[in-house]
Design a protein around this motif. Structure first.
Motif, short mmCIF file in Angstrom:
data_model
loop_
_atom_site.label_atom_id
_atom_site.label_comp_id
_atom_site.label_asym_id
_atom_site.label_seq_id
_atom_site.Cartn_x
_atom_site.Cartn_y
_atom_site.Cartn_z
N LEU A 42 0.83 -1.21 0.00
CA LEU A 42 0.00 0.00 0.00
C LEU A 42 0.86 1.25 0.00
CD1 LEU A 42 -2.70 -1.09 2.61
CD2 LEU A 42 -3.10 -0.70 0.17
N LEU A 43 1.93 1.23 0.81
CA LEU A 43 2.82 2.39 0.86
C LEU A 43 3.50 2.63 -0.49
CD1 LEU A 43 4.57 2.04 4.34
CD2 LEU A 43 2.89 3.75 3.64
N ALA A 44 3.94 1.56 -1.14
CA ALA A 44 4.61 1.72 -2.43
C ALA A 44 3.68 2.36 -3.46
CB ALA A 44 5.12 0.38 -2.95
N GLY A 45 2.43 1.90 -3.51
CA GLY A 45 1.47 2.50 -4.43
C GLY A 45 1.26 3.97 -4.12
N ALA A 46 1.17 4.29 -2.82
CA ALA A 46 1.00 5.69 -2.41
C ALA A 46 2.20 6.53 -2.79
CB ALA A 46 0.76 5.75 -0.90
N TYR A 47 3.40 5.99 -2.58
CA TYR A 47 4.62 6.76 -2.87
C TYR A 47 4.74 7.07 -4.36
CZ TYR A 47 6.24 5.43 1.84
OH TYR A 47 6.37 5.24 3.19
N VAL A 96 14.36 4.11 -0.26
CA VAL A 96 15.01 4.62 0.95
C VAL A 96 14.11 4.41 2.16
CG1 VAL A 96 16.02 6.64 2.08
CG2 VAL A 96 16.35 6.31 -0.38
N GLY A 97 12.81 4.69 2.00
CA GLY A 97 11.88 4.50 3.10
C GLY A 97 11.54 3.05 3.34
N GLY A 98 11.52 2.25 2.27
CA GLY A 98 11.20 0.84 2.38
C GLY A 98 9.74 0.57 2.04
N ALA A 99 9.50 -0.09 0.91
CA ALA A 99 8.14 -0.45 0.50
C ALA A 99 8.26 -1.52 -0.58
CB ALA A 99 7.37 0.76 -0.01
N GLU A 100 7.14 -2.16 -0.89
CA GLU A 100 7.14 -3.27 -1.85
C GLU A 100 6.45 -2.85 -3.15
OE1 GLU A 100 8.72 -6.32 -1.43
OE2 GLU A 100 9.54 -5.19 0.25
N LEU A 101 7.26 -2.59 -4.17
CA LEU A 101 6.77 -2.12 -5.46
C LEU A 101 6.77 -3.27 -6.47
CD1 LEU A 101 5.95 0.32 -7.26
CD2 LEU A 101 8.39 0.63 -7.74
N PHE A 102 5.62 -3.52 -7.07
CA PHE A 102 5.48 -4.64 -8.01
C PHE A 102 6.54 -4.61 -9.10
CE2 PHE A 102 3.81 -5.81 -12.21
CZ PHE A 102 3.68 -7.19 -12.04
N ALA A 138 1.76 -7.57 -4.04
CA ALA A 138 2.30 -6.23 -4.28
C ALA A 138 1.48 -5.51 -5.35
CB ALA A 138 3.76 -6.32 -4.70
N TYR A 139 1.09 -6.23 -6.40
CA TYR A 139 0.33 -5.61 -7.50
C TYR A 139 -1.01 -5.09 -7.00
CZ TYR A 139 -1.42 -4.94 -12.25
OH TYR A 139 -1.93 -4.39 -13.41
N VAL A 140 -1.74 -5.93 -6.27
CA VAL A 140 -3.07 -5.55 -5.79
C VAL A 140 -2.97 -4.39 -4.80
CG1 VAL A 140 -5.08 -6.30 -4.47
CG2 VAL A 140 -4.08 -7.82 -6.19
N THR A 141 -2.03 -4.48 -3.86
CA THR A 141 -1.91 -3.42 -2.86
C THR A 141 -1.33 -2.14 -3.44
OG1 THR A 141 0.20 -4.41 -2.15
CG2 THR A 141 -1.78 -5.00 -0.90
#
Length: 286
Positions: free
Chosen positions: A41-46, A87-93, A120-123
């Motif tokens: 979710l964070l990666a999508g937001a970023y 840098v912040g850490g997140a899971e990007l598809f 990762a894709y869905v979130t």
């Protein structure tokens, strides 16, 4: 050491980066579901924040700035998204397509890799759409007397009108550059070094107008909201026909499918090439 040398990014050699990618891939494939969901979710937001930033940079440039410099500027500011992810850490598809390296090394099974990519894709999608909606509610599209909204509409309309083959090829090239940015960041020794190595590949893919599935998860819905939900005063400010209706579900899905397939191919190519070059078992010389 000279000033020039001291400010150059300090990055590990390629073979060590490949080992880092394997180790990171093993950890990513083994993340617990709640952690993977939160970081997805964070990666999508970023990435969505980076996209909105790029739209602001593009707003009004068609009248004052040549196409090339405007695209490069948009690419540089869009880099914010991947900087926050890495840098912040997140899971990007798209970046996680490099999990192919851990799979090829036998450090992560095919099913866990596929599961990590799917979650990762869905979130990423949910996080992206949430920030697109938040940005619309915050009135980002009204910036510059509606210039930001106009930039969003123009960009999204171009994307949904691409034919499948063009969007596919564009998606391959886009994620090759994104994964190269991720790959270099794996080898960076500090946060500052990560930022320095991330910006050029990301600026390049945006400047060339290539298709990144996760970026499009926010850029197209944001423009769709502008098209269907913007108040009458927006259309007056923008000087556009409020009846224009180019962006729709069919075009969005078609773009996303083609870009996603292309992104998987592009990321897989980068990971497979580096695995072949630096990690594959070598035959013993007889």
């Amino acid at each position: 050491m000279s000033d020039t040398a001291s400010t150059a990014p300090d990055v590990h050699p390629p073979k060590k980066i490949a080992r880092q990618a394997t180790s990171k891939g093993e950890k990513k494939a083994g993340l617990d579901l709640p952690v993977l969901v939160a970081l997805g979710l964070l990666a999508g937001a970023y990435i969505a924040f980076g996209g909105l930033f790029a739209l602001v940079a593009l707003a009004g440039t068609s009248e004052a700035v040549p196409f090339g410099p405007a695209q490069v500027l948009a690419g540089v500011v869009f880099s914010l998204g991947l900087i926050l992810v890495l840098v912040g850490g997140a899971e990007l598809f798209t970046g996680n397509t490099l999990l192919v390296v851990a799979w090829a090394e036998g450090r992560a099974g095919f099913a866990p890799v596929l599961w990590a990519l799917a979650v990762a894709y869905v979130t990423n999608f949910l996080g992206s759409v949430a920030i697109a909606a938040l940005g619309f509610a915050a009135g980002v599209h009204l910036g510059g007397d509606g210039a930001v909204g106009v930039a969003a509409l123009n960009l999204a309309e171009r994307k949904v009108e691409l034919d499948f083959g063009t969007a596919l090829a564009s998606g391959i090239a886009a994620n090759m550059l994104v994964c190269l940015a991720v790959w270099l960041a794996f080898g960076a020794r500090s946060a500052a070094d990560k930022v320095l190595v991330i910006i050029p590949p990301i600026a390049a893919f945006v400047a060339m107008g290539l298709e990144h599935s996760v970026a499009n998860m926010s850029l197209i819905p944001f423009a769709w909201m502008v098209q269907d939900l913007a108040a009458p005063e927006f259309w007056v400010q923008a000087g556009l026909d409020p009846e224009r209706s180019v962006i729709g579900l069919g075009g969005f899905i078609a773009n996303l499918v083609a870009a996603t397939i292309g992104n998987v191919i592009g990321g897989g190519l980068v990971g497979a090439a580096y695995w072949f070059a630096y990690l594959r078992p070598k035959e013993e010389e007889g």
